[in-house]
Design a protein around this motif. Sequence first.
Motif, PDB file in Angstrom:
ATOM      1  N   UNK A 150       0.838  -1.209   0.000  1.00 40.85           N
ATOM      2  CA  UNK A 150       0.000   0.000   0.000  1.00 40.85           C
ATOM      3  C   UNK A 150       0.876   1.263   0.000  1.00 40.85           C
ATOM      4  N   UNK A 151       1.922   1.285   0.810  1.00 40.80           N
ATOM      5  CA  UNK A 151       2.748   2.495   0.965  1.00 40.80           C
ATOM      6  C   UNK A 151       3.947   2.500   0.011  1.00 40.80           C
ATOM      7  N   UNK A 152       4.187   1.355  -0.651  1.00 39.19           N
ATOM      8  CA  UNK A 152       5.380   1.192  -1.513  1.00 39.19           C
ATOM      9  C   UNK A 152       6.646   1.567  -0.722  1.00 39.19           C
ATOM     10  N   UNK A 153       6.775   0.966   0.430  1.00 37.74           N
ATOM     11  CA  UNK A 153       7.862   1.343   1.343  1.00 37.74           C
ATOM     12  C   UNK A 153       8.146   0.197   2.304  1.00 37.74           C
ATOM     13  N   UNK A 154       9.190   0.372   3.105  1.00 34.39           N
ATOM     14  CA  UNK A 154       9.557  -0.629   4.113  1.00 34.39           C
ATOM     15  C   UNK A 154       8.649  -0.503   5.337  1.00 34.39           C
ATOM     16  N   UNK A 155       8.431  -1.627   6.012  1.00 27.84           N
ATOM     17  CA  UNK A 155       7.537  -1.628   7.182  1.00 27.84           C
ATOM     18  C   UNK A 155       8.138  -2.513   8.272  1.00 27.84           C
ATOM     19  N   UNK A 156       8.045  -2.031   9.515  1.00 27.91           N
ATOM     20  CA  UNK A 156       8.477  -2.872  10.636  1.00 27.91           C
ATOM     21  C   UNK A 156       7.308  -3.069  11.597  1.00 27.91           C
ATOM     22  N   UNK A 157       7.297  -4.237  12.236  1.00 24.74           N
ATOM     23  CA  UNK A 157       6.218  -4.539  13.188  1.00 24.74           C
ATOM     24  C   UNK A 157       6.561  -3.934  14.545  1.00 24.74           C
ATOM     25  N   UNK A 158       5.566  -3.328  15.179  1.00 24.39           N
ATOM     26  CA  UNK A 158       5.784  -2.758  16.515  1.00 24.39           C
ATOM     27  C   UNK A 158       4.652  -3.148  17.447  1.00 24.39           C
ATOM     28  N   UNK A 159       4.950  -3.034  18.743  1.00 23.47           N
ATOM     29  CA  UNK A 159       3.891  -3.121  19.748  1.00 23.47           C
ATOM     30  C   UNK A 159       4.210  -2.114  20.846  1.00 23.47           C
ATOM     31  N   UNK A 160       3.159  -1.687  21.571  1.00 26.33           N
ATOM     32  CA  UNK A 160       3.393  -0.762  22.681  1.00 26.33           C
ATOM     33  C   UNK A 160       3.977  -1.542  23.848  1.00 26.33           C
ATOM     34  N   UNK A 161       5.001  -0.972  24.477  1.00 29.57           N
ATOM     35  CA  UNK A 161       5.567  -1.606  25.671  1.00 29.57           C
ATOM     36  C   UNK A 161       5.696  -0.554  26.779  1.00 29.57           C
TER      37      UNK A 161
END
Length: 305
Positions: A150-161
């Motif tokens: 969708x963004x044509x870009x890199x993506x990293x997974x995150x979570x709130x800590x």
Amino acid sequence: MDITKAIIPAAGLGTRFLPYTKAIPKEMLPLLDKPAIQHIVEEGLSSDIKQFLMITGRSKEAIANHFDIAPELEHFLQERNKSHFIAGIDRIIRQAEFAYIRQAEPLGLGHAIWLARHHIGKEYFGIFLPDDIIVGKQPGLAQLMRVARQEKASVIAVQEVPLECASSYGMVAIKKQITPNLFQVSHLVEKPERKDAPSNLAIIGRYVLSHKIFQALDETGTHAGGELQLTDGITQMMKLNEKVFAYKVQGTRYDIGTPIGWLKATMGLALQHPEYTSHMRKYIDEFHTMQSGLYDSSKNILHDI
Ligand code: G1P
């Protein structure tokens, strides 16, 4: 955007799980009836990843053996009509391709990924950190792949800590919030002290990255201690005009790199598995009513010999 390859860095020594990991790779810890790394590869296959590149090291041969055909075992099981015992792993071996690179020295996650540069070419690709098991309606990596396309870009997974845990993670500095779950990243900080954490969003072990990461890692200096950090490489990649997004992956994440995290994962998976859930629930109820299988000195059985 074609994303068909993934890197699984599996060279770590597993120090948080010693002494178990002295001779056995931590990736081979059992989660129910499969080694943890099989859960990772299954998440990859469900995300349409076809080629897996494992970065391994000394005493990790068990991983390659697991994802290989074992003719004697197949023959033995066939003769006894028990081939179904290994049907799941056999299917994986036939569906996926595996390649291996050995990381000779523990020079960090960034270095492990950099070793894969000749294998990836000019494509976007996935990364699975095998300490992180993600269970959800949709596979963790597939969620990132959707955002990357969708963004044509890199993506990293995150979570709130909680911020007091920031020093265990790569932490994200936000440039812009796009939706409640999607953020554009300005930079990343690896394992900051609580006071230096740029947000409460922690990187968890899934990434979809551009091949530009390899040039960025070339340009990134190693940290004190001689390790090349992937987070520093990703921050450097943004200077090469690659946008990076952070996505709050939907699902439950377990860190199986420690005994407690592994126990939680084992129990969580068992409670959701059709074959084990009723046994587990019954056992948990027994704990509540003190009828459990815990050692109780008043019920000691004495043997003369
Ligand atoms: C690695 C990464 C870190 C990330 C973490 C997630 O650290 O360097 O940025 O937050 O995995 O599990 P490790 O736990 O391998 O030290």
